[in-house]
Design an enzyme around this catalytic site. Structure first.
Site, mmCIF file in Angstrom:
data_model
loop_
_atom_site.group_PDB
_atom_site.id
_atom_site.type_symbol
_atom_site.label_atom_id
_atom_site.label_comp_id
_atom_site.label_asym_id
_atom_site.label_seq_id
_atom_site.Cartn_x
_atom_site.Cartn_y
_atom_site.Cartn_z
ATOM 1 N N ASN A 68 -17.858 -47.417 -3.652
ATOM 2 C CA ASN A 68 -18.456 -46.199 -4.206
ATOM 3 C C ASN A 68 -18.897 -46.440 -5.638
ATOM 4 O O ASN A 68 -18.718 -47.534 -6.176
ATOM 5 C CB ASN A 68 -17.469 -45.026 -4.092
ATOM 6 C CG ASN A 68 -16.202 -45.288 -4.877
ATOM 7 O OD1 ASN A 68 -16.232 -45.425 -6.089
ATOM 8 N ND2 ASN A 68 -15.078 -45.377 -4.179
ATOM 9 N N ILE A 124 -2.612 -43.730 -2.114
ATOM 10 C CA ILE A 124 -1.758 -44.307 -3.162
ATOM 11 C C ILE A 124 -1.046 -43.202 -3.947
ATOM 12 O O ILE A 124 0.158 -43.267 -4.197
ATOM 13 C CB ILE A 124 -2.601 -45.203 -4.096
ATOM 14 C CG1 ILE A 124 -3.235 -46.318 -3.265
ATOM 15 C CG2 ILE A 124 -1.745 -45.776 -5.233
ATOM 16 C CD1 ILE A 124 -4.303 -47.105 -3.977
ATOM 17 N N LYS A 163 -5.011 -29.772 -3.439
ATOM 18 C CA LYS A 163 -4.746 -31.219 -3.450
ATOM 19 C C LYS A 163 -3.423 -31.532 -4.126
ATOM 20 O O LYS A 163 -2.665 -32.386 -3.668
ATOM 21 C CB LYS A 163 -5.884 -31.920 -4.200
ATOM 22 C CG LYS A 163 -5.816 -33.412 -4.139
ATOM 23 C CD LYS A 163 -7.129 -34.038 -4.520
ATOM 24 C CE LYS A 163 -8.216 -33.686 -3.523
ATOM 25 N NZ LYS A 163 -9.520 -34.185 -3.895
ATOM 26 N N PHE A 206 -6.311 -37.327 -9.781
ATOM 27 C CA PHE A 206 -7.623 -36.811 -10.155
ATOM 28 C C PHE A 206 -8.272 -36.199 -8.929
ATOM 29 O O PHE A 206 -7.955 -36.580 -7.807
ATOM 30 C CB PHE A 206 -8.510 -37.946 -10.708
ATOM 31 C CG PHE A 206 -8.202 -38.243 -12.147
ATOM 32 C CD1 PHE A 206 -6.977 -38.805 -12.498
ATOM 33 C CD2 PHE A 206 -9.106 -37.927 -13.139
ATOM 34 C CE1 PHE A 206 -6.662 -39.049 -13.823
ATOM 35 C CE2 PHE A 206 -8.803 -38.173 -14.468
ATOM 36 C CZ PHE A 206 -7.586 -38.735 -14.813
HETATM 37 O O1 C5P Z 1 -7.989 -37.227 -1.652
HETATM 38 P P1 C5P Z 1 -8.838 -37.475 -2.828
HETATM 39 O O2 C5P Z 1 -9.506 -38.838 -2.795
HETATM 40 O O3 C5P Z 1 -9.822 -36.425 -3.162
HETATM 41 O O4 C5P Z 1 -7.807 -37.481 -4.048
HETATM 42 C C1 C5P Z 1 -8.126 -37.980 -5.285
HETATM 43 C C2 C5P Z 1 -6.890 -38.475 -5.966
HETATM 44 O O5 C5P Z 1 -6.090 -39.218 -5.068
HETATM 45 C C3 C5P Z 1 -7.170 -39.437 -7.100
HETATM 46 O O6 C5P Z 1 -6.156 -39.347 -8.041
HETATM 47 C C4 C5P Z 1 -7.159 -40.784 -6.401
HETATM 48 O O7 C5P Z 1 -6.889 -41.832 -7.318
HETATM 49 C C5 C5P Z 1 -6.052 -40.595 -5.420
HETATM 50 N N1 C5P Z 1 -6.195 -41.339 -4.167
HETATM 51 C C6 C5P Z 1 -5.334 -42.384 -3.905
HETATM 52 N N2 C5P Z 1 -5.418 -43.071 -2.721
HETATM 53 C C7 C5P Z 1 -6.339 -42.712 -1.790
HETATM 54 C C8 C5P Z 1 -7.201 -41.632 -2.040
HETATM 55 C C9 C5P Z 1 -7.113 -40.989 -3.235
HETATM 56 O O8 C5P Z 1 -4.527 -42.728 -4.767
HETATM 57 N N3 C5P Z 1 -6.408 -43.375 -0.662
#
Ligand code: C5P
Length: 400
Positions: A211, A307, A338, A324
């Site tokens: 991305n 994560i 969220k 975030f």
């Molecule tokens: O679910 P979404 O991607 O919208 O959530 C965003 C937040 O979750 C951010 O803090 C991003 O770093 C974290 N994230 C993560 N692992 C993922 C997806 C998102 O740590 N697989």
């Protein structure tokens, strides 16, 4: 910045970049630091003692054997009464003399007599910087605990484009703040992990999906936390950004790699998940997928690990977990949901709808959502968002 009443001994070497040191003095004074300057003989060919003295509001020290200088402040006192010695510009010659332990002028004598930490901002022609002699000196000095800020790649005064430009005053200022904060900042003795940038998910040995995340916001947060004295592990996806000073950077590609790096950084006092982690990974084809007529490739997708959620629910859960949220509509509402879903403490939410240009841009307007409610921050550049967030983190950890 926490520079009030810090004592900086600034050694100005002989290079065209010496003019930038005048800006540096001004910025240090604005931050409340006391700045004493040594101007080398070569340095005085580029900037005048009068400018240095006027900006630092102190006498300028130039000569090892000057009765006036010694009467005002002996060189031993000059070298001892400093929290940090900064050499900017640090020329190839100064670095070589430092590395050999020479003491043949006031600058090198003070460097040898000082027990304070030393920060060098090298500036020289690209070939001089790349020369094995200079690189050996750099290595020897680094092994002795000397820190470096820059040099950077760019246009040099000699007309060449190469690595050798002195770091900008603002960057030197940040490096000074983080060096000093390591001794006394509000996050001294705290360990923090920060994830930043995109992840890259391989499709086959040559292709991937990813991305547009630039990593700028995460890198700025890591920098701001280090400047407050935190020991920072910056876990970065593939980005085109230089490594900030005074932190350890772990480069990763996929979400799986990023999760593994985060777990091995535990325990930490805070985890800041600013990375734009890919939601899905592909079943990676062992060989390059072939174009076969009009047929489309069969790609089988799997969920990536989350994560942020994993860290939030981990048995070694950090006392503060910050996530975030990049949203294109109903920013606050979605971010609140969220926060609950992931189990983190705070969500920093921003609007990434195309017209706001957050991805890769330099400014950001965020809402911070925590258990107490919603804080709307004004439009700020990413560095300011990072500094404000780092202060908020320091405050929260200070109370825990
Ligand atoms: O679910 P979404 O991607 O919208 O959530 C965003 C937040 O979750 C951010 O803090 C991003 O770093 C974290 N994230 C993560 N692992 C993922 C997806 C998102 O740590 N697989």
């Amino acid at each position: 910045m926490h520079l009030a009443s810090k004592r900086i001994l600034l050694i100005i070497g002989g290079g065209i970049a010496a003019y930038k040191s005048l800006f540096l003095i001004r910025r240090l004074r604005e931050q409340g630091a006391q700045v004493r300057c040594i101007l080398t003989k070569a340095g005085a060919e580029f900037v005048t003692p009068l400018s240095v003295s006027a900006l630092s509001e102190q006498p300028v020290y130039q000569d090892l054997f000057s009765l006036t200088d010694e009467a005002e402040m002996g060189h031993i006192r000059l070298s001892r009464e400093a929290d940090l010695v900064v050499v900017a510009p640090a020329t190839a010659n100064l670095m070589a003399r430092m590395a050999s332990g020479l003491a043949d002028d006031l600058a090198t004598t003070c460097l040898l007599a000082s027990s304070a930490p030393v920060l060098l901002a090298p500036a020289m022609n690209g070939y001089m910087w790349a020369h094995p002699a200079t690189q050996e000196n750099r290595q020897r000095l680094a092994e002795r605990g000397v820190s470096f800020v820059g040099p950077e790649a760019g246009d040099l005064a000699c007309g060449e484009v190469a690595t050798g430009r002195m770091a900008e005053p603002e960057e030197i200022l940040t490096a000074i703040a983080s060096q000093l904060a390591g001794q006394s900042g509000p996050l001294a003795c705290k360990r923090v992990l920060v994830t930043a940038g995109p992840t890259r998910e391989a499709l086959d040995p040559v292709r991937y999906v990813s991305n547009h995340s630039s990593g700028k916001q995460g890198f700025a947060i890591a920098t701001a936390l280090a400047a407050l004295g935190a020991e920072v592990a910056l876990i970065a996806g593939p980005v085109q950004l230089p490594t900030p000073d005074n932190l350890s950077r772990i480069d990763v590609e996929s979400a799986d790699d990023m999760l593994a790096a985060c777990l091995s950084a535990l325990p930490v006092d805070a985890a800041i998940c600013a990375a734009a982690v890919a939601d899905w990974k592909a079943q990676i084809a062992p060989n390059k997928m072939k174009k076969t007529g009009d047929g489309l490739p069969e790609i089988s997708w799997q969920q990536n690990p989350d994560i942020l959620a994993t860290l939030s629910q981990h048995e070694q859960r950090p006392p503060l977990v910050v996530g975030f949220a990049a949203e294109t509509e109903k920013v606050v509402e979605h971010a609140q949901a969220k926060r609950a879903r992931k189990g983190c403490d705070w969500i920093v939410a921003n609007d990434v709808s195309a017209e706001r240009g957050v991805f890769g841009g330099d400014s950001n307007q965020v809402h911070v959502i925590d258990a107490d409610g919603v804080e709307a921050w004004p439009q700020l550049d990413k560095r300011a968002v990072a500094e404000r967030l780092a202060d908020r983190i320091a405050h929260a950890l200070g109370q825990s």
